[in-house]
Design a protein around this motif. Structure first.
Motif, PDB file in Angstrom:
ATOM      1  N   SER A 131      -6.985  -3.341   6.466  1.00  0.00           N
ATOM      2  CA  SER A 131      -6.788  -1.963   6.672  1.00  0.00           C
ATOM      3  C   SER A 131      -5.127  -1.820   6.773  1.00  0.00           C
ATOM      4  O   SER A 131      -4.583  -2.531   7.555  1.00  0.00           O
ATOM      5  CB  SER A 131      -7.530  -1.790   7.892  1.00  0.00           C
ATOM      6  OG  SER A 131      -7.017  -0.538   8.146  1.00  0.00           O
ATOM      7  N   ALA A 142       0.414  -6.058   2.014  1.00  0.00           N
ATOM      8  CA  ALA A 142      -0.839  -6.579   2.357  1.00  0.00           C
ATOM      9  C   ALA A 142      -0.906  -7.907   2.190  1.00  0.00           C
ATOM     10  O   ALA A 142      -1.877  -8.697   2.254  1.00  0.00           O
ATOM     11  CB  ALA A 142      -2.040  -5.899   1.390  1.00  0.00           C
ATOM     12  N   ARG A 166     -12.632   1.940  -6.703  1.00  0.00           N
ATOM     13  CA  ARG A 166     -12.568   2.271  -5.391  1.00  0.00           C
ATOM     14  C   ARG A 166     -13.576   1.431  -4.504  1.00  0.00           C
ATOM     15  O   ARG A 166     -15.133   1.504  -4.982  1.00  0.00           O
ATOM     16  CB  ARG A 166     -12.750   3.751  -5.142  1.00  0.00           C
ATOM     17  CG  ARG A 166     -12.394   4.282  -3.513  1.00  0.00           C
ATOM     18  CD  ARG A 166     -12.516   5.520  -3.670  1.00  0.00           C
ATOM     19  NE  ARG A 166     -13.931   6.283  -3.884  1.00  0.00           N
ATOM     20  CZ  ARG A 166     -13.970   7.270  -4.274  1.00  0.00           C
ATOM     21  NH1 ARG A 166     -12.920   8.273  -3.939  1.00  0.00           N
ATOM     22  NH2 ARG A 166     -15.342   7.965  -4.153  1.00  0.00           N
ATOM     23  N   HIS A 210      -7.147   7.717   2.217  1.00  0.00           N
ATOM     24  CA  HIS A 210      -6.649   6.341   1.448  1.00  0.00           C
ATOM     25  C   HIS A 210      -7.706   5.666   0.775  1.00  0.00           C
ATOM     26  O   HIS A 210      -8.581   5.262   1.590  1.00  0.00           O
ATOM     27  CB  HIS A 210      -5.714   5.730   2.413  1.00  0.00           C
ATOM     28  CG  HIS A 210      -4.936   6.365   3.245  1.00  0.00           C
ATOM     29  ND1 HIS A 210      -3.268   6.765   2.995  1.00  0.00           N
ATOM     30  CD2 HIS A 210      -5.118   6.865   4.617  1.00  0.00           C
ATOM     31  CE1 HIS A 210      -3.088   7.434   3.885  1.00  0.00           C
ATOM     32  NE2 HIS A 210      -3.825   7.449   4.868  1.00  0.00           N
ATOM     33  N   ILE A 245      -9.297  -7.608   1.605  1.00  0.00           N
ATOM     34  CA  ILE A 245      -8.657  -6.416   1.570  1.00  0.00           C
ATOM     35  C   ILE A 245      -8.383  -5.846   3.100  1.00  0.00           C
ATOM     36  O   ILE A 245      -9.415  -5.843   3.955  1.00  0.00           O
ATOM     37  CB  ILE A 245      -9.569  -5.330   0.995  1.00  0.00           C
ATOM     38  CG1 ILE A 245      -9.905  -5.603  -0.563  1.00  0.00           C
ATOM     39  CG2 ILE A 245      -9.015  -3.913   1.106  1.00  0.00           C
ATOM     40  CD1 ILE A 245      -8.536  -5.821  -1.274  1.00  0.00           C
ATOM     41  N   LEU A 265      -8.986   2.188  -0.592  1.00  0.00           N
ATOM     42  CA  LEU A 265      -8.577   0.809  -0.877  1.00  0.00           C
ATOM     43  C   LEU A 265      -9.558   0.456  -2.310  1.00  0.00           C
ATOM     44  O   LEU A 265     -10.760   0.595  -2.272  1.00  0.00           O
ATOM     45  CB  LEU A 265      -9.214   0.196   0.423  1.00  0.00           C
ATOM     46  CG  LEU A 265      -8.189   0.739   1.546  1.00  0.00           C
ATOM     47  CD1 LEU A 265      -8.444  -0.291   2.592  1.00  0.00           C
ATOM     48  CD2 LEU A 265      -6.711   0.819   1.213  1.00  0.00           C
ATOM     49  N   VAL A 267       0.825  -1.310  -0.063  1.00  0.00           N
ATOM     50  CA  VAL A 267      -0.027  -0.126  -0.062  1.00  0.00           C
ATOM     51  C   VAL A 267       0.924   1.194  -0.121  1.00  0.00           C
ATOM     52  O   VAL A 267       1.637   1.475   0.919  1.00  0.00           O
ATOM     53  CB  VAL A 267      -0.846   0.024   1.273  1.00  0.00           C
ATOM     54  CG1 VAL A 267      -1.581   1.178   1.303  1.00  0.00           C
ATOM     55  CG2 VAL A 267      -1.780  -1.164   1.259  1.00  0.00           C
ATOM     56  N   GLU A 317      -3.050   0.410  -3.698  1.00  0.00           N
ATOM     57  CA  GLU A 317      -2.526  -0.982  -3.513  1.00  0.00           C
ATOM     58  C   GLU A 317      -1.788  -1.467  -4.767  1.00  0.00           C
ATOM     59  O   GLU A 317      -2.428  -1.338  -5.931  1.00  0.00           O
ATOM     60  CB  GLU A 317      -3.531  -1.760  -3.215  1.00  0.00           C
ATOM     61  CG  GLU A 317      -2.866  -3.194  -2.574  1.00  0.00           C
ATOM     62  CD  GLU A 317      -4.093  -4.234  -2.167  1.00  0.00           C
ATOM     63  OE1 GLU A 317      -3.807  -4.627  -1.232  1.00  0.00           O
ATOM     64  OE2 GLU A 317      -4.883  -4.599  -2.960  1.00  0.00           O
TER      65      GLU A 317
END
Length: 619
Positions: free
Chosen positions: A552, A538, A574, A585, A550, A587, A488, A497
């Protein structure tokens, strides 16, 4: 020779004047407003005097305060730089009346060239070619419309007291003339307090060419050749060069002779610029170049003239103000190579070139070219003044070399987080028409979006930089691990990512960056700078991007959820936005699939490595 000099200006021009004055053994005094208390020009001068609040109208535009500062500091001369009070005849006279030396032309010369209509009439009388048009006293709208029709459309309406593109309108058709005239007069009144306009023929392929002239108190006047300032955006110069591309010797000789004739017509003393407009539809021809206006000061673009002549124009100004004769005769001046200047602005091309203000946390320019700047790392870009932060000037044997040198230097510019126009300038320099010398004042407008920088960083390049930045933090050795893993990266506060290739000697297990290591790094390219913060891998033994989990990347608060359980998503879409470390941020989905599990809701606090979303691959 002048012994002590006050610079009635700020920013790069103040620093540039200080540099030459110091080399001549002249003591320098800076003036500053509240906003400029810690400015570079204040630190570089031998002394500094506070002159008022941040707004220019309360400081740099108040002549009485500047004269008082000169007297209080013991300065015997005032150099106005450019802008502000540099072409204000009343201020020049007040300086002289106060018993101080004015580093500039006589107030009468400033007055004579201050209004475009009067200046054109004077030039026509002196035998200098002027653009066809009407510049008389009759301002009746119907009469002006009749004059426009006789000149022939398209025409240009210009405020006689105008400048910087204000109070100027192009009119293509008689039906539009009345509205354009009224608009122009309103703007002229608001900007200059003078609604008077002139009408002139609009040149279809205009090039803005100007000649640097210099006079002394002994009756000598010379020219230092021409500059081309045709690359403009909204009538504001962006890139300037010397000499003008496509200018043959015969045309140069006639043009420069006309400029000297213009300077002699007002008994000019000091540095000045005679600006011409050329119809370049059939190349540069002496019979299609006309006087436009005179600037009775040092120009922003004076460095390109200095680079091709080897002359320090500020030194000449100070010597002439000290009643010395010009250091060189006309026959001793030569053109050496080619020089190009780019104006580096703190502005955001992606947002209509709006000024970008704030602290320059990182500011590093390529020293392979000349840099004239009034800021340094840590300086504040203020909203109160012009947002130009530097001028970058390349000098080479020929035009192609100068373009290449300047583009390379701009490419290596490192400026963050303040937005800037470096990438836009690179694209302009590399545009095929500019590279070939096929320039005119409409080029940037025609090029349009082709010159706009790509705001999106090359994430893969950033990932490779992240791998180089972080591989020392990874211990171990594994030959059979996956060749790519996820990390990330926060790119200017937006988390993405990315795949990071893992070299053979690196263990691909998840890790957290060392708290003792720097928190991130700068990545530059094509004149743009990004701040990249790699947080953690990740991937690993737990849920990962490889199996659709996914996690955090850090503790934070979910501020938006863009999907629901069961939604079909595509790679890169997203999924949610996490707020952490004062940044947002995003993800995103690692591949096409369906939201099989959703453990996130807006407003919720989450811990590091919490499973937020799980994506199942589409069949």
């Amino acid at each position: 020779m002048i012994k002590s000099l006050l610079i009635a200006n700020r920013g790069e021009i103040a620093c540039r004047i200080i540099r030459t004055a110091r080399s001549m053994g002249i003591r320098t005094v800076a003036v500053y407003s509240d906003a400029d208390a810690k400015a570079l020009h204040v630190r570089e001068a031998d002394a500094a005097v506070h002159i008022g609040a941040s707004a220019a109208r309360e400081s740099y535009l108040v002549g009485e305060k500047i004269i008082a500062a000169a007297k209080a500091s013991g300065a015997e001369a005032i150099h106005p730089g450019y802008g502000f009070l540099s072409e204000n005849a009343e201020f020049a006279q007040a300086v002289i009346d106060a018993g101080l030396i004015w580093v500039g032309p006589a107030p009468a010369s400033i007055t004579a060239m201050g209004l475009k209509d009067a200046a054109k009439a004077l030039m026509a009388e002196a035998g200098v070619p002027v653009t066809p048009g009407y510049m008389g006293a009759n301002q009746d709208p119907a009469f002006l419309g009749q004059q426009a029709a006789e000149i022939g459309y398209p025409v240009l309406i210009k405020a006689v007291a105008g400048g910087g593109g204000k109070g100027m309108r192009k009119v293509d058709d008689a039906a539009d003339f009345a509205d354009a005239l009224a608009s122009c007069q309103r703007e002229a009144t608001a900007s200059f307090g003078n609604a008077h306009v002139l009408i002139e023929k609009y040149i279809q392929r205009p090039r803005h060419i100007e000649v640097q002239v210099f006079g002394d108190t002994h009756g000598n006047i010379v020219h230092l050749f021409e500059r081309d300032c045709s690359l403009q955006r909204r009538h504001q110069k962006v890139i300037e060069e010397a000499p003008a591309p496509g200018m043959d010797e015969a045309t140069r000789e006639q043009l420069c002779a006309a400029a000297v004739k213009a300077a002699k017509a007002v008994d000019y003393v000091g540095a000045g610029t005679i600006e011409f407009i050329a119809d370049a539809s059939e190349g540069l021809r002496a019979d299609r170049i006309w006087f436009m206006e005179m600037n009775t000061r040092l120009q922003v673009e004076h460095p390109v003239t200095e680079e091709i002549t080897g002359v320090d124009l500020v030194e000449w100004q100070l010597r002439v103000a000290s009643c010395e004769p010009l250091p060189l005769r006309q026959d001793e001046l030569r053109i050496d190579g080619h020089a190009i200047e780019a104006r580096l602005y703190a502005e955001d091309p992606a947002k209509g070139f709006l000024p970008s203000v704030g602290r320059l946390e990182f500011f590093e320019l390529d020293g392979s070219v000349r840099i004239d700047t009034g800021v340094c790392q840590g300086s504040e870009v203020s909203p109160f003044y012009d947002p130009m932060i530097a001028k970058m000037i390349a000098h080479d044997l020929d035009r192609e070399g100068a373009i290449q040198s300047l583009a390379w230097a701009l490419n290596d510019s490192k400026i963050w987080p303040v937005k800037n126009n470096a990438a836009f300038l690179i694209n302009a320099l590399e545009h095929p028409d500019f590279a070939s010398g096929n320039v005119d004042t409409g080029l940037l407008q025609r090029a349009g979006d082709d010159l706009m920088p790509d705001e999106n960083a090359d994430i893969n390049d950033l990932a490779r930089s992240a791998e180089q930045y972080t591989h020392q933090a990874i211990a171990g050795f594994r030959l059979n691990g996956d060749r790519n893993h996820k990390a990330v990266l926060s790119v200017d506060g937006i988390a993405t990512e990315v795949d990071i290739p893992i070299v053979e000697y690196v263990d691909p297990r998840p890790f957290v960056f060392s708290q003792n290591a720097p928190s991130g790094f700068f990545q530059t390219g094509n004149g743009q700078t990004w701040w990249v913060e790699p947080y953690r891998y990740a991937g690993g033994a737990h849920a990962s991007a490889h199996d659709g989990g996914i996690l955090s990347p850090m503790p934070g608060r979910i501020i938006a959820v863009d999907v629901a359980a069961g939604d079909v998503v595509t790679k890169g879409q997203r999924l949610l936005t996490l707020e952490a470390m004062k940044m947002e941020h995003s993800l995103t989905a690692p591949f096409d699939g369906v939201v099989a599990e959703l453990n996130a809701e807006a407003g919720a606090q989450v811990q590091v490595e919490a499973l937020l979303v799980r994506i199942e691959a589409a069949e």
